[in-house]
Design an enzyme around this catalytic site. Structure first.
Site, short mmCIF file in Angstrom:
data_model
loop_
_atom_site.label_atom_id
_atom_site.label_comp_id
_atom_site.label_asym_id
_atom_site.label_seq_id
_atom_site.Cartn_x
_atom_site.Cartn_y
_atom_site.Cartn_z
N ASP A 218 0.81 -1.21 0.00
CA ASP A 218 0.00 0.00 0.00
C ASP A 218 0.85 1.26 0.00
OD1 ASP A 218 0.94 -0.23 2.66
OD2 ASP A 218 -0.95 -1.09 3.33
N ASN B 271 -7.44 -3.22 14.63
CA ASN B 271 -8.81 -3.56 14.25
C ASN B 271 -8.87 -4.76 13.30
OD1 ASN B 271 -7.86 -2.46 11.87
ND2 ASN B 271 -9.32 -0.76 11.81
N HIS C 69 -7.07 -5.12 10.48
CA HIS C 69 -6.82 -4.87 9.05
C HIS C 69 -5.49 -5.48 8.62
CE1 HIS C 69 -4.74 -0.88 10.26
NE2 HIS C 69 -3.82 -1.53 9.58
N GLU D 104 -9.58 -2.25 5.64
CA GLU D 104 -10.25 -1.98 6.91
C GLU D 104 -11.44 -2.91 7.12
OE1 GLU D 104 -8.80 -0.17 8.95
OE2 GLU D 104 -8.30 1.84 8.27
#
Length: 234
Positions: free
Chosen positions: A62, A128, A130, A135
């Site tokens: 990314d 979380n 990811h 996400e």
């Protein structure tokens, strides 16, 4: 999914590097690389190694939207500082966060991945759950795409910026479907703040609410964790 518990991040990096050497000995040519704090000890092992990586291709997960490659917060800069300057590769691919058409850039990146199937994919995991910048709520069928970062991710990454307001709100990320095509995945996680995500990833349920849980369906995943990150696995 194989779990390897280590004393600390340094030992984790050494084990990940041993796994890489084994993969290279079997003919691996394309590495999928991650940023953030989790893989740094792994990259340090690569840099210290006498191995030559100049015949390898790398594809990063990314990049932030809106940051130039010269920004010291860009992932392009991170990779050069932590690995590429010391250990040149044949070719390094990262998404172009300054592309005028970021949707077209995502499609271009999918084509790169199709042309260079990933043999060895390095991952971290967010608090979380990811992976990459995929996400919670991201479709498991998603390929490279533009992501609106959640507040929890922006807050977690703000430690790398002068202020939380400076953290980009979007990124271009390899999708979950793209990650799952990798032949082998090595995920590194260290620290108590990752314990909930690791528990959810390992014990399920498999749900898009915790993106890393899909790794239960991959044939060759090795998870390297310290005792803090593994604290909820017992």
């Amino acid at each position: 999914m194989k779990i390897i518990r280590v004393q600390d991040q340094i030992e984790g990096g050494k084990i990940a590097f041993t796994l890489l050497k084994d993969s290279l000995a079997k003919g691996a040519k394309t590495l999928g690389l991650a940023t953030g704090s989790s893989p740094i000890s792994f990259y340090q092992e690569m840099v210290k190694s006498p191995l030559d990586f100049s015949d390898l291709t790398s594809i990063n997960l990314d990049e932030y939207v809106g940051l130039s490659v010269e920004s010291d917060q860009s992932y392009d800069y991170f990779m050069r500082q932590n690995l590429f300057n010391a250990k040149p590769f044949k070719k390094n691919y990262l998404p172009n966060g300054l592309a005028t058409d970021i949707e077209a850039e995502a499609k271009r990146y999918d084509q790169i991945i199709a042309e260079h199937p990933i043999d060895f994919q390095v991952l971290g995991i967010g608090r979380n759950g990811h992976i990459g910048f995929n996400e919670p709520g991201t479709s498991f069928e998603e390929e490279t795409h533009v992501v609106d970062l959640q507040e929890s991710t922006i807050e977690a990454n703000s430690r790398f910026f002068t202020s939380i307001e400076d953290v980009p709100k979007q990124a271009i990320s390899m999708g979950i479907a793209s990650i799952m095509k990798s032949k082998m995945i090595v995920l590194l996680a260290f620290g108590q703040e990752k314990a909930d995500a690791i528990k959810g990833m390992v014990f399920g349920p498999i749900t898009e609410d915790l993106p890393a849980s899909i790794l239960q369906k991959h044939d060759h995943v090795i998870v390297i964790v310290d005792e803090a990150a593994a604290s909820q696995l017992d």
